[in-house]
Scaffold this motif. Structure first.
Motif, PDB file in Angstrom:
ATOM      1  N   ARG A   1       0.832  -1.203   0.000  1.00  0.00           N
ATOM      2  CA  ARG A   1       0.000   0.000   0.000  1.00  0.00           C
ATOM      3  C   ARG A   1       0.866   1.251   0.000  1.00  0.00           C
ATOM      4  NH1 ARG A   1      -3.003  -1.153   4.030  1.00  0.00           N
ATOM      5  NH2 ARG A   1      -1.965   0.059   5.649  1.00  0.00           N
ATOM      6  N   ASN A   2       1.953   1.237   0.752  1.00  0.00           N
ATOM      7  CA  ASN A   2       2.863   2.382   0.770  1.00  0.00           C
ATOM      8  C   ASN A   2       3.498   2.611  -0.593  1.00  0.00           C
ATOM      9  OD1 ASN A   2       2.370   2.898   3.465  1.00  0.00           O
ATOM     10  ND2 ASN A   2       4.142   1.727   4.198  1.00  0.00           N
ATOM     11  N   LYS A   3       3.865   1.517  -1.262  1.00  0.00           N
ATOM     12  CA  LYS A   3       4.445   1.630  -2.602  1.00  0.00           C
ATOM     13  C   LYS A   3       3.434   2.227  -3.576  1.00  0.00           C
ATOM     14  CE  LYS A   3       6.779  -1.735  -4.382  1.00  0.00           C
ATOM     15  NZ  LYS A   3       7.166  -3.107  -4.796  1.00  0.00           N
ATOM     16  N   ALA A   4       2.190   1.760  -3.493  1.00  0.00           N
ATOM     17  CA  ALA A   4       1.149   2.278  -4.389  1.00  0.00           C
ATOM     18  C   ALA A   4       0.888   3.759  -4.132  1.00  0.00           C
ATOM     19  CB  ALA A   4      -0.135   1.472  -4.207  1.00  0.00           C
ATOM     20  N   GLU A   5       0.919   4.149  -2.859  1.00  0.00           N
ATOM     21  CA  GLU A   5       0.689   5.558  -2.526  1.00  0.00           C
ATOM     22  C   GLU A   5       1.820   6.431  -3.036  1.00  0.00           C
ATOM     23  OE1 GLU A   5       0.203   5.493   1.677  1.00  0.00           O
ATOM     24  OE2 GLU A   5      -1.903   4.846   1.592  1.00  0.00           O
ATOM     25  N   LYS A   6       3.075   5.963  -2.910  1.00  0.00           N
ATOM     26  CA  LYS A   6       4.215   6.725  -3.435  1.00  0.00           C
ATOM     27  C   LYS A   6       4.139   6.845  -4.947  1.00  0.00           C
ATOM     28  CE  LYS A   6       7.618   5.771   0.177  1.00  0.00           C
ATOM     29  NZ  LYS A   6       8.890   5.087   0.516  1.00  0.00           N
ATOM     30  N   ARG A   7       3.804   5.730  -5.591  1.00  0.00           N
ATOM     31  CA  ARG A   7       3.684   5.741  -7.051  1.00  0.00           C
ATOM     32  C   ARG A   7       2.650   6.758  -7.505  1.00  0.00           C
ATOM     33  NH1 ARG A   7       0.822   3.510 -11.291  1.00  0.00           N
ATOM     34  NH2 ARG A   7       2.039   2.565 -12.996  1.00  0.00           N
ATOM     35  N   GLU A   8       1.524   6.797  -6.809  1.00  0.00           N
ATOM     36  CA  GLU A   8       0.459   7.723  -7.185  1.00  0.00           C
ATOM     37  C   GLU A   8       0.881   9.172  -6.911  1.00  0.00           C
ATOM     38  OE1 GLU A   8      -3.393   8.835  -8.649  1.00  0.00           O
ATOM     39  OE2 GLU A   8      -1.902   7.257  -8.985  1.00  0.00           O
ATOM     40  N   ARG A   9       1.589   9.416  -5.818  1.00  0.00           N
ATOM     41  CA  ARG A   9       2.083  10.765  -5.544  1.00  0.00           C
ATOM     42  C   ARG A   9       3.039  11.220  -6.633  1.00  0.00           C
ATOM     43  NH1 ARG A   9       3.334   9.352  -0.139  1.00  0.00           N
ATOM     44  NH2 ARG A   9       5.504  10.023  -0.443  1.00  0.00           N
ATOM     45  N   ILE A  10       3.904  10.318  -7.055  1.00  0.00           N
ATOM     46  CA  ILE A  10       4.859  10.643  -8.118  1.00  0.00           C
ATOM     47  C   ILE A  10       4.122  10.902  -9.424  1.00  0.00           C
ATOM     48  CG2 ILE A  10       6.704   9.677  -9.558  1.00  0.00           C
ATOM     49  CD1 ILE A  10       7.676   8.218  -6.975  1.00  0.00           C
ATOM     50  N   ARG A  11       3.152  10.070  -9.742  1.00  0.00           N
ATOM     51  CA  ARG A  11       2.389  10.243 -10.985  1.00  0.00           C
ATOM     52  C   ARG A  11       1.663  11.579 -11.000  1.00  0.00           C
ATOM     53  NH1 ARG A  11      -2.444   9.842 -13.363  1.00  0.00           N
ATOM     54  NH2 ARG A  11      -3.517   9.600 -11.358  1.00  0.00           N
ATOM     55  N   LEU A  12       1.002  11.914  -9.904  1.00  0.00           N
ATOM     56  CA  LEU A  12       0.261  13.172  -9.831  1.00  0.00           C
ATOM     57  C   LEU A  12       1.191  14.380  -9.853  1.00  0.00           C
ATOM     58  CD1 LEU A  12      -2.511  12.248  -7.224  1.00  0.00           C
ATOM     59  CD2 LEU A  12      -2.753  12.516  -9.703  1.00  0.00           C
ATOM     60  N   ALA A  13       2.343  14.251  -9.202  1.00  0.00           N
ATOM     61  CA  ALA A  13       3.320  15.351  -9.225  1.00  0.00           C
ATOM     62  C   ALA A  13       3.841  15.578 -10.641  1.00  0.00           C
ATOM     63  CB  ALA A  13       4.479  15.027  -8.272  1.00  0.00           C
ATOM     64  N   ALA A  14       4.160  14.503 -11.338  1.00  0.00           N
ATOM     65  CA  ALA A  14       4.637  14.629 -12.716  1.00  0.00           C
ATOM     66  C   ALA A  14       3.544  15.203 -13.609  1.00  0.00           C
ATOM     67  CB  ALA A  14       5.083  13.261 -13.230  1.00  0.00           C
ATOM     68  N   LEU A  15       2.318  14.742 -13.423  1.00  0.00           N
ATOM     69  CA  LEU A  15       1.205  15.260 -14.204  1.00  0.00           C
ATOM     70  C   LEU A  15       1.061  16.769 -14.003  1.00  0.00           C
ATOM     71  CD1 LEU A  15      -1.406  14.934 -15.882  1.00  0.00           C
ATOM     72  CD2 LEU A  15      -2.585  14.299 -13.763  1.00  0.00           C
ATOM     73  N   LYS A  16       1.139  17.199 -12.773  1.00  0.00           N
ATOM     74  CA  LYS A  16       0.997  18.629 -12.468  1.00  0.00           C
ATOM     75  C   LYS A  16       2.128  19.451 -13.084  1.00  0.00           C
ATOM     76  CE  LYS A  16       1.133  21.902  -8.623  1.00  0.00           C
ATOM     77  NZ  LYS A  16       1.295  22.061  -7.145  1.00  0.00           N
TER      78      LYS A  16
ATOM     79  N   THR B   1       7.099  10.108 -18.065  1.00  0.00           N
ATOM     80  CA  THR B   1       5.930  10.549 -18.838  1.00  0.00           C
ATOM     81  C   THR B   1       4.996   9.370 -19.128  1.00  0.00           C
ATOM     82  OG1 THR B   1       6.981  10.266 -21.012  1.00  0.00           O
ATOM     83  CG2 THR B   1       7.264  12.396 -19.926  1.00  0.00           C
ATOM     84  N   LEU B   2       5.575   8.189 -19.330  1.00  0.00           N
ATOM     85  CA  LEU B   2       4.728   7.012 -19.562  1.00  0.00           C
ATOM     86  C   LEU B   2       3.938   6.640 -18.322  1.00  0.00           C
ATOM     87  CD1 LEU B   2       6.799   4.566 -21.800  1.00  0.00           C
ATOM     88  CD2 LEU B   2       4.837   5.975 -22.417  1.00  0.00           C
TER      89      LEU B   2
END
Length: 239
Positions: A8-23, A60-61
């Protein structure tokens, strides 16, 4: 329990990174955004970010794979009906991509202008998505062939690739404008798709070349006999 918490921690970090890159990609573009910027925005160490993306292109992917899959699923849902004629069905399939990209042109330019490959941590998922798009286009083409709407002298795979390449090149040209409007891009794509379906040979000439066709099928160019079917899975190329 410990494993579940770790995942769960890995998934949360991945999502934070994805959203940060998107922004950051949306606000500043590809060149002005660094991996360090993304790590800072996501509140992770730069070394931690490298566990989720091999480099900036791979990052980006991470952003685009999720967006593309969602858009593709919408496109497939809109084109399930086999009663829609080929031109309209192809346009309906590509329309969600244009509308999504028009909503965030800066982000779309990154995706459309970078040459991706199957490497990196997220390249395999990107390749799977492209294959899914290719398969759906082949189904659409095959339905048109079975209805007698078109009679191409090539395989359904090649015809589908041709449609995809028209879309891909046109989208890159369209998104490069100062203020890309989805409806304008779709209208221009329609003209090119129609040209592909109708062909460049005058219809009277088509009838003379193919007397069995009776001259009553729009775009029925080529051998009037049964068209070649799709290749086997092992011979499929990526669109």
């Amino acid at each position: 329990m410990v494993v579940r918490v770790r995942e769960r921690n890995k998934a949360e970090k991945r999502e934070r990174i994805r959203l940060a890159a998107l922004k950051l990609f949306s606000e500043y573009g590809y060149d002005a955004t660094t991996l360090r910027d993304v790590a800072r925005e996501a509140h992770v160490a730069l070394g931690t970010l490298s566990l989720y993306a091999a480099d900036k292109r791979d990052l980006t992917l991470l952003v685009f794979n999720e967006i593309t899959v969602s858009t593709m699923e919408t496109a497939i849902d809109l084109t399930r009906s086999r009663e829609i004629l080929l031109e309209e069905r192809i346009l309906t399939f590509f329309t969600p991509f244009y509308r999504d990209w028009a909503g965030n042109p800066r982000l779309a330019r990154i995706f459309l202008q970078i040459n991706y490959y199957s490497g990196g941590m997220h390249g395999e998922e990107y390749t799977r998505t492209r294959r899914s798009i290719a398969r759906q286009l082949e189904f659409i083409v095959e339905d048109a062939i079975n209805r007698g709407e078109i009679r191409p002298p090539e395989t359904t795979e090649i015809v589908a690739q041709h449609f995809f390449l028209i879309f891909s090149a046109t989208a890159r040209w369209w998104i490069g404008g100062d203020n890309p409007v989805a409806e304008e891009g779709i209208a221009y794509l329609r003209r090119l798709i129609r040209l592909q379906i109708m062909g460049l040979v005058p219809q009277a000439r088509v009838s003379a070349l193919n007397p069995k066709s009776g001259g009553d099928r729009s775009g029925a160019v080529g051998d009037p006999e049964t068209p070649r079917r799709r290749r086997t899975r092992g011979s499929r190329q990526n669109v």
